[in-house]
Scaffold this active site. Structure first.
Site, PDB file in Angstrom:
ATOM      1  N   ILE A   1      43.284  40.233  50.468  1.00 46.06           N
ATOM      2  CA  ILE A   1      44.010  40.536  51.714  1.00 46.06           C
ATOM      3  C   ILE A   1      44.373  39.242  52.448  1.00 46.06           C
ATOM      4  O   ILE A   1      45.463  39.095  52.984  1.00 46.06           O
ATOM      5  CB  ILE A   1      43.163  41.458  52.632  1.00 46.06           C
ATOM      6  N   GLY A  47      34.102  46.361  44.097  1.00 45.13           N
ATOM      7  CA  GLY A  47      35.006  47.449  44.497  1.00 45.13           C
ATOM      8  C   GLY A  47      36.384  46.934  44.841  1.00 45.13           C
ATOM      9  O   GLY A  47      37.402  47.534  44.476  1.00 45.13           O
ATOM     10  N   LEU A 103      36.002  53.982  47.739  1.00 44.26           N
ATOM     11  CA  LEU A 103      35.214  53.837  46.510  1.00 44.26           C
ATOM     12  C   LEU A 103      33.788  53.502  46.931  1.00 44.26           C
ATOM     13  O   LEU A 103      33.553  52.482  47.582  1.00 44.26           O
ATOM     14  CB  LEU A 103      35.801  52.726  45.641  1.00 44.26           C
ATOM     15  N   GLU A 109      49.112   3.116  37.005  1.00 42.71           N
ATOM     16  CA  GLU A 109      49.955   3.946  36.140  1.00 42.71           C
ATOM     17  C   GLU A 109      49.717   3.769  34.636  1.00 42.71           C
ATOM     18  O   GLU A 109      49.803   4.748  33.885  1.00 42.71           O
ATOM     19  CB  GLU A 109      51.432   3.639  36.427  1.00 42.71           C
TER      20      GLU A 109
END
Length: 1332
Positions: A264, A349, A404, A1261
């Site tokens: 959420i 759940g 649930l 690099e």
């Protein structure tokens, strides 16, 4: 209803919040309300671990205090009632005492940019609170949810290993290659393998940890009451009983139930969803209970995944093996299920109800027939989770008023076998395909009684392959069944070519590969003789297909040349000093741009960007944005008082005016009072467009002749003659994907108007103070002397903050100018990835001519790079690629061309290596094809073609101090290459579905800017009368240890201790016109400038030293001051005679070259495309290292970043040009578990470089390309796999584009399964994603 007070503790201090807003996260509250800025914002979606903190609470079910780590960016403050929060500031400080975790990560060189360090510290701290003497496995598990972009992870693990009961000091065991006493000595040159001394560490004393707040302990017996928090838009209700929860769900059927907020929270933040009512059921006993029943274990729906994992592990230890098949399957999925921070709060759940089509666990629950108890007010029902439970995308059978309650995971029965598999692009992450598989046999037979094959990632929901499985009932478990199931799955699970998620053939093949693994696993477990159906011991060459890759604790060795004992202790150059800010970074005290305290009247800014790749802007409507609370202003191109043009090539505008040229093109910005309001206001700006034709890919650009500028070219020798003399000519094409910088700290700017004469001060996370200053000055129409740009430090840069940081800083400066207030903007991760571009994708078309002996005689390569919608640095990147198209090989006849493709993507830009890695990968690619064509060992062909001392490169630079041959021979020897080559061949003969590959690769990297005027630097030194020195130079600190090295240079030059020298920041009002901190030259040029400034100071002090030879530094400084001698000076340096011309292919391109060699061994799973990095040996020439700890850190960090580039990190774009991979959930950088199991780095000894400060060499690099050794080791392994499938039309030469992701590896391992899954793509088909 009046809102309740929220009560929680932070670092032992009670916090009472009377106006708790459910939309406020713990991270925002800590940073903005409590001023605790040690906890960092890295991604906002719980995927990077930078915001890790520890939560402690009294657990009523366990009757004890529990400690667990969480990502603060996802924790709503409303969920913290009666919880104690511990942040990095609460465990230790440089002001009083560092905690041993903080001390060790700092002293073991595990903190470079430092932005991820507080999160690492808190993950480890939480583990030690629960387990003071952990195993190495527990340590790795604890930090699995933390990402680092700088270090390459090795030093972090090495530091934390000192806490392990099985990984600390070996007591001088000479057989242990990691033993700190196991030193190599050679003619007075000491090669040291230890970068720190464990004896210096404080011991860990668990009795000294902060106590759990007594007030919270007293409250444990108090009855819990329902809590109610009211925010601006959201109501949060904390239910305490099941009845309350069911009543609330009846009153608010649309309410979301939130336990861990891992789903959420992301939907609210990144999908802009609003849930007006949130109910938290985390306190309800029934939802947290665990019951061991006769048929299985029942878990309350709010049980966290960590608690499920622990319960199942305990059950497996106690129960007979046949009963725990399903439990092992669940654990296998949880083993690779994100980090501890997510598992400790995410609920079982929530995992089910989220109904994700790529859920790891739902296919397992469906396959095992888990039972779900669903209740509402007055009703209760128990259903089996089967194919009907998910009726559609993100939908379940649970009704609006139902919840649930629990899930029962069943025991397996005798004769029942269960397996779970998943394949992700990074092993711990969201799966591409996931599955649960179960078979039950008739008692005492191999007749199939029940068969369940359930998949995630193959539809818009979790599905069961019912058509296929129903046909197999009563069949024998044999080859015939395998063939029928494979054919059935290929048909039943077929995806359309434009299926969401793409990778259609790969996903389809995985469904078959997983079943084949299951089939073999069951065969292995049956392990019984049955002549009729050919059952017996599994063919040993197939057995390894059933094994998953395990992550062994890494073994590491680092060798460097120690400073001779005769050198003074004061001479710190060459010594492995920890990063000077490491301790502050580890304690959260180091200040980054967004950590600066807020100004009273400060405003927040958010950019408004285009959603179209190429379109006319028809209208901009800000009316909805103006309704957002705290709205102040919308700024656009019309507000610019000075020049609207900007960018390096003046081909950009501050804001798009009439037309946009990419998705993410900045159109304007909203300014409000808080970052949350700016996000809502930006959403409220409505823009209408008229679409124009867009060019997205390199192929589109070539077809439409869409290029910037003219072709860039290098040519040498007689190409026609070379090809005519060649025995063989091979031509081909290679695509190299782009790469996101993924610095942990996103772009950030604070602009503060000074109110007079147009003055403005900017605090910016940038590598380029000069361009930041000049772009703002031009935009505001004021002289540059009115604009001051200041940089304290950056949380990583890698080239991404060299030019593209200006798109943010210029917009923020305009907002500050218009409003007259300080304005701050820190980009969210998804914005940063969308707007700021990355490494250039390249397409190469090559043709190489060579002799039977493998000697190269001719080469032609046409390079195309995707520049994006502006030129930026693209021309220089392409030139760098052309200058590195030879890598390390002498090619007498050569032509390279480069074109910059003008496309409708955000402008690509500088990135560590700057075109060099692309140019060199192409070289090694055709080199590997030369070796295969000649039938010669690859290392032999490479060695034959290497340059020698005194040779001229293809750009006519003479190779001097050419140490590559030494690096090659040393790497060949230390890696035991030839012995291991034989072992790899033996392994490949003995294993059919797992293959190993081995490859040794050299690199040659030019040091210096292609734009020669940039090879300059300035420094400023102030000596104060107490003898302390303030040092400033033009370079910026982004984790590469530049400030540390500069202090070392000044310390050695002035002959004073490091403790007397301080660097505060980089700013335009101290060193003007500074060259960007880039191109690996910053230590070279700034070091020389610092050295020159030091010499000036020494010269001025010389008379006073002569007068008082036995005096101290302070005596001489005071004497000079009293004699009115200036104790402040500048230093300036410019690199000599760099004058290369592409037009004439003459002049000197580089000051010098860096060399290195790496040998890597990998193992691939031919069925899934997964791979494991077994061992890497690196020998790197860094000259006489200024700081071996920093340099080895740079080598390892670059290598691991290169690993991402060549094997993992894939940017996906929609056909409309919209970036689909905008955060750590979709874009995978390497993690702890990806580094080689054995990682050996050796700095080449006795290789002084007379062209740089104190005989050192650049290191940032050059090592990155060495990861190509992993890419070509993978290609070597694929070749071994293809060699055993010649019946499927495999060719010896095959294409493998970069990155070598699991998809590309699996698809290249052609076999009976890939053949079944071949997909015809219609001409008019619009794919889900395109290769740009």
């Amino acid at each position: 209803m009046t809102a309740d007070e929220l009560v929680f503790f932070v670092n032992g201090r009670k916090v009472v919040e009377k106006n708790a807003d459910p939309e406020t996260t713990l991270l925002a509250y800590l940073r903005r309300k409590l001023g605790l800025s040690g906890t960092k914002l890295g991604c906002g979606e719980g995927g990077c671990g930078a915001c890790t903190v520890m939560l402690s609470k009294y657990d009523h079910l366990q009757n004890k205090i529990v400690h667990f780590s969480v990502t603060a960016c996802l924790v709503p403050i409303c969920s913290l009632h009666h919880v104690a929060v511990t942040t990095v500031e609460g465990i230790g400080s440089t002001k009083w005492r560092l905690h041993p975790v903080q001390e060790r990560i700092a002293k073991c060189h595990g903190s470079q940019c430092g932005f991820c360090t507080p999160g690492m510290v808190m993950s480890m701290y939480t583990l030690l609170r629960n387990q003071p003497k952990p195993t190495m496995e527990e340590i790795e598990d604890a930090v699995e949810g933390n990402l680092c972009r700088c270090t390459g992870y090795r030093p972090i693990l090495q530091g934390f290993r000192t806490f392990a009961r099985d990984g600390g000091c070996c007591g001088g065991n000479k057989d242990n290659p990691n033993c700190c006493m196991n030193q190599k000595k050679d003619h007075m040159v000491i090669l040291s393998p230890s970068l720190f001394n464990p004896e210096d560490f404080m011991p860990l004393d668990p009795t000294q940890e902060p106590i759990f707040p007594p007030e919270l302990l007293r409250l444990k017996e108090a009855p819990q009451k329902q809590l109610h928090f009211e925010g601006e838009r959201v109501t949060w209700i904390q239910a305490t009983t099941l009845k309350e929860l069911l009543d609330l769900k009846a009153q608010h059927p649309e309410a979301k139930l939130v336990v861990g907020n891992t789903e959420i929270g992301i939907e609210m933040k990144f999908k802009n969803k609003l849930f007006p009512v949130i109910v938290c059921p985390a306190w309800i006993p029934e939802l947290n209970s665990v019951e061991h029943g006769p048929e299985g274990i029942t878990f309350g729906a709010a049980c966290t995944l960590s608690s499920v994992e622990k319960t199942l592990q305990e059950a497996i230890a106690k129960l007979p093996a046949y009963k725990t098949e399903v439990f092992k399957g669940v654990l296998e999925q949880l083993r690779c299920f994100g980090g501890k921070q997510v598992k400790s709060v995410a609920s079982i759940g929530g995992n089910i109800i989220t109904a994700s089509p790529i859920s790891d666990l739902n296919p397992v629950f469906m396959a095992c027939g888990a039972k779900l108890t669903i209740i509402s007010r007055g009703t209760s029902r128990t259903i089996q989770m089967d194919h009907t439970f998910f009726p559609g995308y993100r939908k379940t059978l649970v009704g609006p008023e139902e919840i649930l309650l629990s899930i029962e995971i069943p025991y397996s029965r005798e004769g029942e076998f269960f397996s779970a598999f998943k394949q992700a692009f990074r092993r711990d992450d969201i799966a591409k395909v996931t599955c649960g598989m179960r078979v039950l046999f008739e008692p005492g037979t191999t007749h199939v009684k029940e068969l369940a094959l359930c998949y995630g990632g193959m539809a818009d929901r979790t599905i069961s392959a019912l058509k296929t499985t129903r046909k197999q009932l009563s069949h024998f478990w044999n080859e015939k069944l395998l063939q029928e199931v494979s054919a059935g799955l290929a048909e039943e699970l077929k995806l359309s070519p434009d299926a969401p998620g793409g990778m259609v053939e790969f996903r389809c093949t995985l469904t078959l590969s997983f079943f084949f693994k299951f089939y073999l696993t069951v065969l292995q477990k049956l392990g019984q003789q049955d002549a009729e159906d050919k059952f017996g011991r599994l063919d040993p060459t197939l057995a390894s297909a059933t094994l998953v890759f395990q992550e062994d604790p890494p073994a590491n060795v680092q060798f460097y040349q120690e400073v001779p004992k005769c050198h003074s202790e004061e001479d710190v150059v060459g010594r492995p000093l920890p990063h000077l800010a490491a301790a502050m970074q580890a304690s959260g005290e180091a200040v980054y741009c967004d950590d600066m305290p807020r100004y009273d009247n400060e405003l927040s800014l958010r950019l408004v960007t285009s959603t179209r790749a190429h379109a006319k802007i028809k209208s901009i409507d800000i009316s909805e944005a103006q309704k957002v609370p705290g709205f102040v202003s919308f700024i656009s191109a019309d507000d610019v008082p000075g020049s609207k043009e900007t960018g390096l090539a003046n081909d950009e505008t501050v804001f798009a005016k009439d037309k946009v040229t990419c998705v993410g093109h900045i159109i304007g910005a909203v300014v409000t009072d808080t970052p949350e309001h700016t996000q809502r206001a930006a959403q409220g700006v409505k823009i209408t467009y008229e679409d124009l034709p867009a060019i997205i890919t390199i192929e589109d650009a070539i077809k439409n002749n869409s290029f910037y500028g003219r072709e860039v070219k290098i040519e040498k020798g007689d190409l026609k003659k070379g090809f005519s003399e060649a025995d063989y000519v091979v031509s081909g094409e290679l695509y190299i994907g782009g790469q996101e910088h993924f610095y942990l700290e996103t772009h950030c700017t604070i602009a503060v108007p000074k109110g007079e004469a147009g003055e403005m001060e900017l605090f910016v996370s940038t590598q380029n103070t000069m361009k930041t200053q000049s772009f703002v000055a031009n935009m505001l129409g004021v002289p540059a002397n009115r604009i001051v740009v200041r940089v304290k430090r950056m949380g990583g840069g890698f080239g991404g903050k060299e030019t593209r940081s200006t798109v943010v800083s210029t917009a923020v400066a305009l907002a500050a100018y218009k409003t007259g207030c300080p304005v701050r903007c820190m980009l969210d991760r998804d914005e940063d990835m969308l707007i700021t571009g990355g490494r250039h994708p390249f397409l190469a078309r090559y043709k190489v001519g060579f002799m039977k002996t493998g000697i190269i005689v001719a080469l032609e390569v046409n390079h195309y790079s995707n520049a994006g919608n502006t030129v930026d640095l693209s021309e220089r990147v392409t030139k760098k690629a052309l200058l590195h198209m030879d890598n390390c090989y002498k090619i007498p006849n050569i032509r390279g061309t480069g074109r910059l493709c003008k496309t409708n993507l955000p402008s690509n830009t500088a990135f560590r290596g700057f075109g060099g890695p692309q140019g060199m990968l192409i070289a090694e690619y055709w080199m590997s094809e030369v070796a295969v064509t000649c039938g010669l060992p690859a290392e032999e062909v490479r060695r034959k073609n290497l340059y020698k001392e005194g040779d001229l490169t293809h750009y006519n630079q003479k190779l001097e101090e050419f140490t590559l041959s030494r690096c090659w021979d040393e790497c060949l020897a230390s890696s035991q290459y030839h012995a291991r080559r034989s072992e790899v061949d033996k392994f490949n003969r003995e294993n059919y579905w797992k293959k190993r590959g081995l490859c040794i690769i050299p690199t040659k990297f030019g040091i210096g800017y292609i734009s020669h005027f940039l090879n300059q630097a300035g420094a400023l030194i102030h000596v104060y009368t107490d003898g302390s020195v303030l040092l400033t130079h033009g370079g910026t600190e982004m984790g590469q240890g530049l400030h540390t090295k500069m202090v070392q240079v000044a310390s050695t030059a002035l002959k004073i201790p490091v403790s007397k020298i301080y660097i505060s920041e980089t700013s335009t009002n101290t060193v003007p016109n500074a060259t960007p901190t880039a191109a690996s030259v910053s230590s070279d040029i700034n070091g020389q400038a610092v050295y020159k400034a030091c010499q000036t100071i020494l010269k001025r002090l010389e008379p006073f030293k002569k007068k008082n030879p036995s005096g101290s530094w302070e005596d001489w400084v005071i004497a000079a001051y009293e004699d009115a001698v200036s104790l402040s000076t500048t230093g300036f340096y410019n690199a000599p005679s760099l004058d290369y011309s592409f037009e004439t292919n003459s002049g000197r391109a580089y000051n010098y070259l860096s060399y290195g060699v790496a040998c890597s061994e990998v193992e691939i799973d031919c069925l899934t495309g997964d791979h494991k990095n077994i061992r890497t040996d690196i020998v790197m020439d860094v000259g006489c290292s200024l700081n071996p700890a920093i340099d080895i850190g740079q080598v390892e960090g670059a290598f691991v970043q290169g690993m991402g580039l060549f094997t993992m990190e894939e940017l996906l774009y929609s056909p409309e040009g919209s970036l689909l991979t905008r955060g750590p959930s979709t874009y995978k950088i390497p993690r702890f578990g990806n580094i080689p199991n054995e990682f050996r780095v050796s700095l080449l000894r006795d290789s002084p470089n007379k062209k740089a400060i104190y005989a050192s060499k650049a290191v940032g690099e050059p090592p990155l390309f060495l990861t190509a050794s992993i890419f070509f080791a993978i290609k070597d392994a694929i070749r071994a796999a293809r060699a055993q499938h010649t019946d499927h039309g495999t060719k010896e030469l095959f294409r493998l584009d970069s990155p070598a992701t699991p998809e590309k590896i699996r698809n290249a391992c052609v076999d009976k399964f890939t053949t079944l899954c071949a997909t015809d793509v219609p001409e008019n088909c619009k794919p889900w994603s395109v290769r740009v």
